[in-house]
Every structure is written in structure tokens, then in C-alpha cells.
Scaffold this motif. Structure first.
Motif, PDB file in Angstrom:
ATOM      1  N   GLN A  95       0.843  -1.183   0.000  1.00  0.00           N
ATOM      2  CA  GLN A  95       0.000   0.000   0.000  1.00  0.00           C
ATOM      3  C   GLN A  95       0.888   1.246   0.000  1.00  0.00           C
ATOM      4  O   GLN A  95       1.569   1.519   0.998  1.00  0.00           O
ATOM      5  CB  GLN A  95      -0.911   0.013   1.230  1.00  0.00           C
ATOM      6  N   PRO A  96       0.902   2.034  -1.103  1.00  0.00           N
ATOM      7  CA  PRO A  96       1.758   3.227  -1.133  1.00  0.00           C
ATOM      8  C   PRO A  96       1.506   4.185   0.025  1.00  0.00           C
ATOM      9  O   PRO A  96       2.439   4.799   0.545  1.00  0.00           O
ATOM     10  CB  PRO A  96       1.414   3.861  -2.478  1.00  0.00           C
ATOM     11  N   SER A  97       0.253   4.307   0.453  1.00  0.00           N
ATOM     12  CA  SER A  97      -0.041   5.207   1.571  1.00  0.00           C
ATOM     13  C   SER A  97       0.622   4.720   2.854  1.00  0.00           C
ATOM     14  O   SER A  97       1.139   5.519   3.654  1.00  0.00           O
ATOM     15  CB  SER A  97      -1.551   5.335   1.768  1.00  0.00           C
ATOM     16  N   ASP A  98       0.649   3.398   3.060  1.00  0.00           N
ATOM     17  CA  ASP A  98       1.318   2.843   4.235  1.00  0.00           C
ATOM     18  C   ASP A  98       2.835   3.021   4.140  1.00  0.00           C
ATOM     19  O   ASP A  98       3.508   3.263   5.146  1.00  0.00           O
ATOM     20  CB  ASP A  98       0.998   1.357   4.378  1.00  0.00           C
ATOM     21  N   LEU A  99       3.372   2.892   2.927  1.00  0.00           N
ATOM     22  CA  LEU A  99       4.808   3.080   2.743  1.00  0.00           C
ATOM     23  C   LEU A  99       5.238   4.456   3.221  1.00  0.00           C
ATOM     24  O   LEU A  99       6.275   4.593   3.877  1.00  0.00           O
ATOM     25  CB  LEU A  99       5.183   2.913   1.267  1.00  0.00           C
ATOM     26  N   TYR A 100       4.458   5.474   2.906  1.00  0.00           N
ATOM     27  CA  TYR A 100       4.857   6.833   3.310  1.00  0.00           C
ATOM     28  C   TYR A 100       4.499   7.119   4.770  1.00  0.00           C
ATOM     29  O   TYR A 100       5.305   7.663   5.517  1.00  0.00           O
ATOM     30  CB  TYR A 100       4.213   7.874   2.404  1.00  0.00           C
ATOM     31  N   ALA A 101       3.291   6.736   5.173  1.00  0.00           N
ATOM     32  CA  ALA A 101       2.852   7.035   6.532  1.00  0.00           C
ATOM     33  C   ALA A 101       3.712   6.331   7.572  1.00  0.00           C
ATOM     34  O   ALA A 101       4.065   6.902   8.605  1.00  0.00           O
ATOM     35  CB  ALA A 101       1.385   6.650   6.703  1.00  0.00           C
ATOM     36  N   ARG A 102       4.068   5.086   7.303  1.00  0.00           N
ATOM     37  CA  ARG A 102       4.825   4.312   8.280  1.00  0.00           C
ATOM     38  C   ARG A 102       6.329   4.485   8.160  1.00  0.00           C
ATOM     39  O   ARG A 102       7.035   4.517   9.169  1.00  0.00           O
ATOM     40  CB  ARG A 102       4.486   2.825   8.140  1.00  0.00           C
ATOM     41  N   LEU A 103       6.821   4.581   6.897  1.00  0.00           N
ATOM     42  CA  LEU A 103       8.268   4.506   6.686  1.00  0.00           C
ATOM     43  C   LEU A 103       8.849   5.714   5.971  1.00  0.00           C
ATOM     44  O   LEU A 103      10.074   5.821   5.855  1.00  0.00           O
ATOM     45  CB  LEU A 103       8.606   3.233   5.887  1.00  0.00           C
ATOM     46  N   GLY A 104       8.007   6.598   5.455  1.00  0.00           N
ATOM     47  CA  GLY A 104       8.513   7.775   4.759  1.00  0.00           C
ATOM     48  C   GLY A 104       9.010   7.513   3.356  1.00  0.00           C
ATOM     49  O   GLY A 104       9.775   8.317   2.811  1.00  0.00           O
ATOM     50  N   TYR A 105       8.569   6.422   2.712  1.00  0.00           N
ATOM     51  CA  TYR A 105       9.053   6.074   1.382  1.00  0.00           C
ATOM     52  C   TYR A 105       8.105   6.555   0.293  1.00  0.00           C
ATOM     53  O   TYR A 105       6.885   6.373   0.383  1.00  0.00           O
ATOM     54  CB  TYR A 105       9.210   4.559   1.238  1.00  0.00           C
ATOM     55  N   ARG A 106       8.677   7.133  -0.748  1.00  0.00           N
ATOM     56  CA  ARG A 106       7.971   7.441  -1.983  1.00  0.00           C
ATOM     57  C   ARG A 106       8.357   6.396  -3.034  1.00  0.00           C
ATOM     58  O   ARG A 106       9.531   6.081  -3.190  1.00  0.00           O
ATOM     59  CB  ARG A 106       8.364   8.814  -2.514  1.00  0.00           C
ATOM     60  N   PRO A 107       7.399   5.872  -3.787  1.00  0.00           N
ATOM     61  CA  PRO A 107       7.754   4.983  -4.889  1.00  0.00           C
ATOM     62  C   PRO A 107       8.153   5.784  -6.125  1.00  0.00           C
ATOM     63  O   PRO A 107       7.579   6.844  -6.400  1.00  0.00           O
ATOM     64  CB  PRO A 107       6.467   4.193  -5.137  1.00  0.00           C
ATOM     65  N   VAL A 108       9.149   5.322  -6.855  1.00  0.00           N
ATOM     66  CA  VAL A 108       9.490   5.906  -8.145  1.00  0.00           C
ATOM     67  C   VAL A 108       8.514   5.310  -9.162  1.00  0.00           C
ATOM     68  O   VAL A 108       8.505   4.106  -9.394  1.00  0.00           O
ATOM     69  CB  VAL A 108      10.941   5.581  -8.538  1.00  0.00           C
ATOM     70  N   ASP A 109       7.675   6.156  -9.741  1.00  0.00           N
ATOM     71  CA  ASP A 109       6.584   5.675 -10.586  1.00  0.00           C
ATOM     72  C   ASP A 109       7.073   5.435 -12.003  1.00  0.00           C
ATOM     73  O   ASP A 109       7.242   6.368 -12.786  1.00  0.00           O
ATOM     74  CB  ASP A 109       5.438   6.685 -10.581  1.00  0.00           C
ATOM     75  N   LEU A 110       7.286   4.165 -12.334  1.00  0.00           N
ATOM     76  CA  LEU A 110       7.663   3.779 -13.687  1.00  0.00           C
ATOM     77  C   LEU A 110       6.731   2.693 -14.226  1.00  0.00           C
ATOM     78  O   LEU A 110       7.046   2.027 -15.205  1.00  0.00           O
ATOM     79  CB  LEU A 110       9.112   3.265 -13.704  1.00  0.00           C
ATOM     80  N   SER A 111       5.584   2.531 -13.596  1.00  0.00           N
ATOM     81  CA  SER A 111       4.666   1.473 -13.988  1.00  0.00           C
ATOM     82  C   SER A 111       3.994   1.811 -15.314  1.00  0.00           C
ATOM     83  O   SER A 111       3.834   2.979 -15.681  1.00  0.00           O
ATOM     84  CB  SER A 111       3.603   1.258 -12.906  1.00  0.00           C
ATOM     85  N   THR A 112       3.615   0.768 -16.038  1.00  0.00           N
ATOM     86  CA  THR A 112       2.864   0.926 -17.282  1.00  0.00           C
ATOM     87  C   THR A 112       1.447   0.389 -17.140  1.00  0.00           C
ATOM     88  O   THR A 112       0.673   0.446 -18.093  1.00  0.00           O
ATOM     89  CB  THR A 112       3.575   0.188 -18.433  1.00  0.00           C
ATOM     90  N   ARG A 113       1.109  -0.128 -15.979  1.00  0.00           N
ATOM     91  CA  ARG A 113      -0.238  -0.622 -15.683  1.00  0.00           C
ATOM     92  C   ARG A 113      -0.785   0.142 -14.490  1.00  0.00           C
ATOM     93  O   ARG A 113      -0.060   0.435 -13.539  1.00  0.00           O
ATOM     94  CB  ARG A 113      -0.215  -2.122 -15.376  1.00  0.00           C
ATOM     95  N   ALA A 114      -2.066   0.409 -14.522  1.00  0.00           N
ATOM     96  CA  ALA A 114      -2.687   1.275 -13.515  1.00  0.00           C
ATOM     97  C   ALA A 114      -2.532   0.744 -12.098  1.00  0.00           C
ATOM     98  O   ALA A 114      -2.368   1.521 -11.149  1.00  0.00           O
ATOM     99  CB  ALA A 114      -4.165   1.465 -13.842  1.00  0.00           C
ATOM    100  N   GLU A 115      -2.572  -0.573 -11.929  1.00  0.00           N
ATOM    101  CA  GLU A 115      -2.545  -1.151 -10.588  1.00  0.00           C
ATOM    102  C   GLU A 115      -1.152  -1.584 -10.140  1.00  0.00           C
ATOM    103  O   GLU A 115      -0.985  -2.050  -9.014  1.00  0.00           O
ATOM    104  CB  GLU A 115      -3.501  -2.356 -10.526  1.00  0.00           C
TER     105      GLU A 115
END
Length: 239
Positions: free
Chosen positions: A52-72
Motif C-alpha cells: 500500500q503506497p499510503s502505508d509506505l509513506y505514513a509508516r516509513l517515509g518512502y515514496r515509490p518511483v513511478d515507472l509502472s505501465t499498468r494502472a494497478e
């Protein structure tokens, strides 16, 4: 500066339960500035991400580098880079095409203020295809005028001196230790390669009670020592 690489097996642990929260708990134990993940997306269907990207930031302060080609999806072919934006600034990101018979590729992100390029990889099982993929990565990094760190699951069961050779002059491979399989670690599949003057202060396999259950790979961790002439990132300001 701490970098971690972790093949999370789509967040499926040794108990065959998919538990993204357990992966986050392992990442909290490591406390890295940048994390390179493999198998961060499900394999079939819409290839949805398993964290869960929201959990990644709220709990650990991590941003994902967005390179996905699919919505999910989180990443590209399951490869995902996470970073802490309190101490690092994302300046560029790209997908690196690799020859493959499987859905494989590499992802790259460059970070300021030290202009470090981090490349996340998950290479082929067969050595012949893996060598072709390393040649493609070598072409990507050969002209780099900035420090480069390659991290991921190289799927190489031995040291294999061809790996740094194919990645070009000055490349040095770091093997933190045996990271696969968690039940009986016997192969150093997960490793790092450094280029451009980077030096390691230390490297290790993160073995804990939790990481021994969360995936079939153990995470590997590298602490960088910034030599004179390379700009060091500012320390993270924690609340």
C-alpha cells in the motif's frame, strides 16, 4: 547512506500468506534511505502491486518511483525503487529495456543532491540470457559521468567475475552474503555493483526472525562511504 535490495516474492511468505504489512515491518527493521524491490507486483491479471503506497509513506517515509505501465502496478516487471524524500530529491527516472524471454527489465532513478543513479534489476535464470542482459546494462552505464549503484536479484549462484566485466571499467561487485533460500541460505543471488568512485562501508544480509518468514529471499543491505570528491547527501531530518 543505506541501500537495501529485497526480492519480496509478491509478499507471499513461507506460510504461503500474502502479507504486505509483514514486508513493511522488515523494511522498518532495515531503515534504508533507498530500497530496491523485486517481485513487487502480482504475476497475473492486472499485475497489481502488493504493498500500500499510503502505508509506505505514513509508516516509513518512502515514496515509490513511478515507472509502472499498468494502472494497478507498483513498478515495472515487478521492479520498484523506494526513496525517502526528506533527504533525497528524485531528478530522473527511466525504464531500461533488457533482452529477455520472460517479462523482465530494469528500472533507474537518479537522486540529488549527490547525483546518484540507482538501478534495480531482476535478471534471467539462464546464464546465457543473463549475460545478454548485463551487456545491455553495461551499454546504459558505460558513459555515465555520475556514480551508479546497481542492486537486485542477479540470479547468479556463484561470484561470476563476468558480471562486473560486462558492466564496464571500474565496476565492482559486492556480495553481502548468502540470501537464498531463507530456510537454508546457500546462494548469494542478491547483490550490488558499484561504479563511479562509490565505496562500501559495510554490507550484510539482513537475517531476522521476521525476514526469515516474509519471503523466500533475505534482504541485502549496503552502507555507502562517500569518498572525497563525491558530494554526500544531507542527513535525514527526523521529527
Amino acid at each position: 547512506m543505506r541501500i537495501a535490495s529485497y526480492n519480496i516474492r509478491k509478499a507471499v511468505g513461507l506460510d504461503w500468506r500474502r502479507d504486505g504489512g509483514r514486508i513493511l515491518d522488515v523494511l522498518a527493521e532495515i531503515d534504508a534511505d533507498v530500497v530496491v524491490l523485486q517481485e513487487a507486483d502480482k504475476r497475473f491479471g492486472d499485475r497489481a502491486g502488493v504493498l500500500q503506497p499510503s502505508d509506505l509513506y505514513a509508516r516509513l517515509g518512502y515514496r515509490p518511483v513511478d515507472l509502472s505501465t499498468r494502472a494497478e502496478s507498483h513498478g515495472w516487471h515487478g521492479n520498484l525503487i523506494l526513496y525517502r524524500d526528506r533527504s533525497l530529491v528524485l531528478t530522473d527516472a527511466t525504464r531500461i529495456e533488457l533482452p529477455s524471454l520472460e517479462p523482465r527489465g530494469a528500472v533507474s532513478a537518479r537522486f540529488g543532491p549527490n547525483d546518484l543513479e540507482v538501478i534495480g534489476v531482476h535478471l534471467a535464470l539462464g546464464r546465457g540470457m543473463r549475460m545478454r542482459q548485463l551487456e545491455a546494462l553495461g551499454r546504459h552505464v558505460t558513459e555515465a559521468d555520475h556514480p551508479v549503484l546497481i542492486a537486485g536479484d542477479f540470479n547468479a549462484w556463484r561470484h561470476d567475475a563476468a558480471i562486473p566485466r560486462l558492466l564496464g571499467g571500474g565496476a565492482r561487485m559486492i556480495l553481502p552474503g548468502k540470501s537464498f533460500h531463507t530456510t537454508r541460505p546457500s546462494a548469494p543471488l542478491d547483490r550490488f555493483v558499484l561504479k563511479g568512485g562509490l565505496q562500501e562501508a559495510s554490507a550484510h544480509v539482513h537475517a531476522s526472525d521476521l525476514s526469515a518468514r516474509a519471503s523466500d529471499h533475505l534482504p541485502v543491505v549496503l552502507d555507502l562511504d562517500w569518498p572525497a570528491g563525491l558530494r554526500q547527501p544531507e542527513p535525514e531530518m527526523r521529527p
